[in-house]
Design an enzyme around this catalytic site. Structure first.
Site, PDB file in Angstrom:
ATOM      1  CG  ASN A  38      -1.979  -1.034   1.224  1.00 30.66           C
ATOM      2  OD1 ASN A  38      -2.255  -1.651   0.203  1.00 30.66           O
ATOM      3  ND2 ASN A  38      -2.590  -1.256   2.381  1.00 30.66           N
ATOM      4  CE1 TYR A 105     -10.413 -18.374   6.967  1.00 29.54           C
ATOM      5  CE2 TYR A 105     -10.800 -16.125   6.205  1.00 29.54           C
ATOM      6  CZ  TYR A 105     -11.223 -17.252   6.889  1.00 29.54           C
ATOM      7  OH  TYR A 105     -12.456 -17.251   7.513  1.00 29.54           O
ATOM      8  CG  ASN A 166       0.855  -1.350  10.216  1.00 27.10           C
ATOM      9  OD1 ASN A 166      -0.343  -1.316  10.509  1.00 27.10           O
ATOM     10  ND2 ASN A 166       1.313  -0.931   9.055  1.00 27.10           N
ATOM     11  NE  ARG A 168      -2.795  -4.866  10.709  1.00 23.08           N
ATOM     12  CZ  ARG A 168      -2.527  -3.563  10.705  1.00 23.08           C
ATOM     13  NH1 ARG A 168      -2.213  -2.971  11.853  1.00 23.08           N
ATOM     14  NH2 ARG A 168      -2.576  -2.860   9.602  1.00 23.08           N
ATOM     15  CE  LYS A 225       0.665   5.931  12.314  1.00 21.59           C
ATOM     16  NZ  LYS A 225       0.824   4.690  11.510  1.00 21.59           N
ATOM     17  N   GLY A 227      -5.363   9.920  14.652  1.00 22.88           N
ATOM     18  CA  GLY A 227      -6.637   9.803  13.960  1.00 22.88           C
ATOM     19  C   GLY A 227      -7.081  11.105  13.322  1.00 22.88           C
ATOM     20  CB  ALA A 256      -6.352   5.817   7.212  1.00 24.83           C
ATOM     21  CG  ASP A 258      -0.896   0.772   5.160  1.00 27.41           C
ATOM     22  OD1 ASP A 258      -0.141   0.689   6.146  1.00 27.41           O
ATOM     23  OD2 ASP A 258      -1.718  -0.114   4.852  1.00 27.41           O
TER      24      ASP A 258
END
Length: 316
Positions: A38, A105, A166, A168, A225, A227, A256, A258
């Site tokens: 991205n 997946y 990032n 996750r 960041k 938002g 957003a 990225d």
């Protein structure tokens, strides 16, 4: 050689055509999505050269991703096709009140088999920046080793390292993420965390405290960041809060961050001030939220310049 090199997994995204729990959805649109690619696409649309390193399954989804990125102008010469593992896929679920869920997946995917031997030292050394995220080291032990090897190659060659944490939590625990990403933070020149990531990594909940801690680890620039409120930036010489942009509607906020990274890197590649690079980042991140899909709304340079010339920022 590309100005920016990045590495990581890209998957095929299936986006529902309607807002509903997935058990009631019958039709999907197909997209390409991955944090690092991205960013690569965002940068190429803004006129910069970018190379993407990864593995894809030797399957139709892998060919689709490869051809799509090449068509966007991303250099895919370092991509390897793996005949023994599939290309990862994932699904979005959009519910009421703007809620979006993601189902992956990707276990044992081709990209999870990335290894240090997949890296070309000269290719990385020829770039101005190496962009990495905290997603790739979470995919497998060999991916973790590959990211560390890429960072070491960059540092040895004087290439600046940009890290977007990032985080996750579907991929690993907070404890695992904290240990690995803080290790990468100690080697990064520029770090782009979100507020929630700063709290996970450092136990801090204000952008000022997060930036101070990360600068103390050796970063030259930290941009936190926040938002719709924009982003707080800090370096040893300056700091400030750059407000976000007013938008009439947000369609999909996934991607957003990225877009933000692509805009920020584009700004520093052009030699803008830190403040202006963050303004560009806020703008590109705003673009990304205006349609379904991660990269479909990322702007061209002409679109970005028009937007920056006409759009008011929050509280301005």
């Amino acid at each position: 050689m590309p100005e920016v090199v990045t590495l990581g997994e890209t998957m095929v995204l299936f986006n529902p055509v309607e807002n509903s729990p997935l058990r009631y959805v019958h039709y999907f649109s197909k997209h390409v999505a991955g944090a690092e690619s991205n960013v690569a696409i965002g940068l190429t649309r803004l006129g910069h050269s970018v190379g993407w390193i990864s593995r894809l399954g030797n399957d139709e989804f892998g060919r689709y991703i490869y051809n799509f990125l090449r068509g966007e102008g991303v250099d895919v010469s370092q991509v390897k096709f793996d005949p023994a593992a599939p290309t990862g896929i994932f699904f979005k679920e959009r519910l009421g009140l703007g809620e979006t869920k993601v189902y992956y997946y990707r276990r044992d995917s081709a990209a999870s088999r990335l290894k240090p031997e997949d890296l070309d030292r000269e290719y990385i050394a020829g770039a101005r920046y190496l962009h990495i995220t905290g997603i790739t080291p979470a995919l497998s032990p060999t991916c973790y080793e590959t990211v560390k090897a890429a960072v070491n190659m960059a540092k040895e060659a004087g290439v600046k390292v940009i890290l977007d944490p990032n985080i996750r939590l579907k991929l690993w625990s907070k404890e695992e993420a904290r240990k690995v990403i803080l290790e990468l933070c100690s080697k990064a020149d520029i770090i782009l965390p979100g507020l929630s990531e700063g709290e996970i990594l450092l136990g801090k909940n204000t952008p000022e405290d997060i930036a101070k801690e990360l600068l103390g680890l050796g970063a030259q620039i930290v941009v936190v960041k926040i938002g719709a409120g924009g982003a707080y930036y800090a370096s040893p010489d300056e700091e400030g809060l750059e407000p976000g942009f007013r938008l009439p509607q947000v369609i999909d906020n996934v991607g957003a961050g990225d877009g933000f990274a692509a805009g920020f890197i584009a700004g520093i590649l052009k030699g803008t001030t830190l403040k202006e690079a963050v303004r560009i980042a806020n703008a590109v991140g705003a673009f990304a939220t205006t349609v379904k899909g991660d990269i479909e709304a990322l702007p061209t340079l002409e679109q970005l310049e028009s937007f920056l010339g006409t759009r008011k920022q929050v509280d301005r």
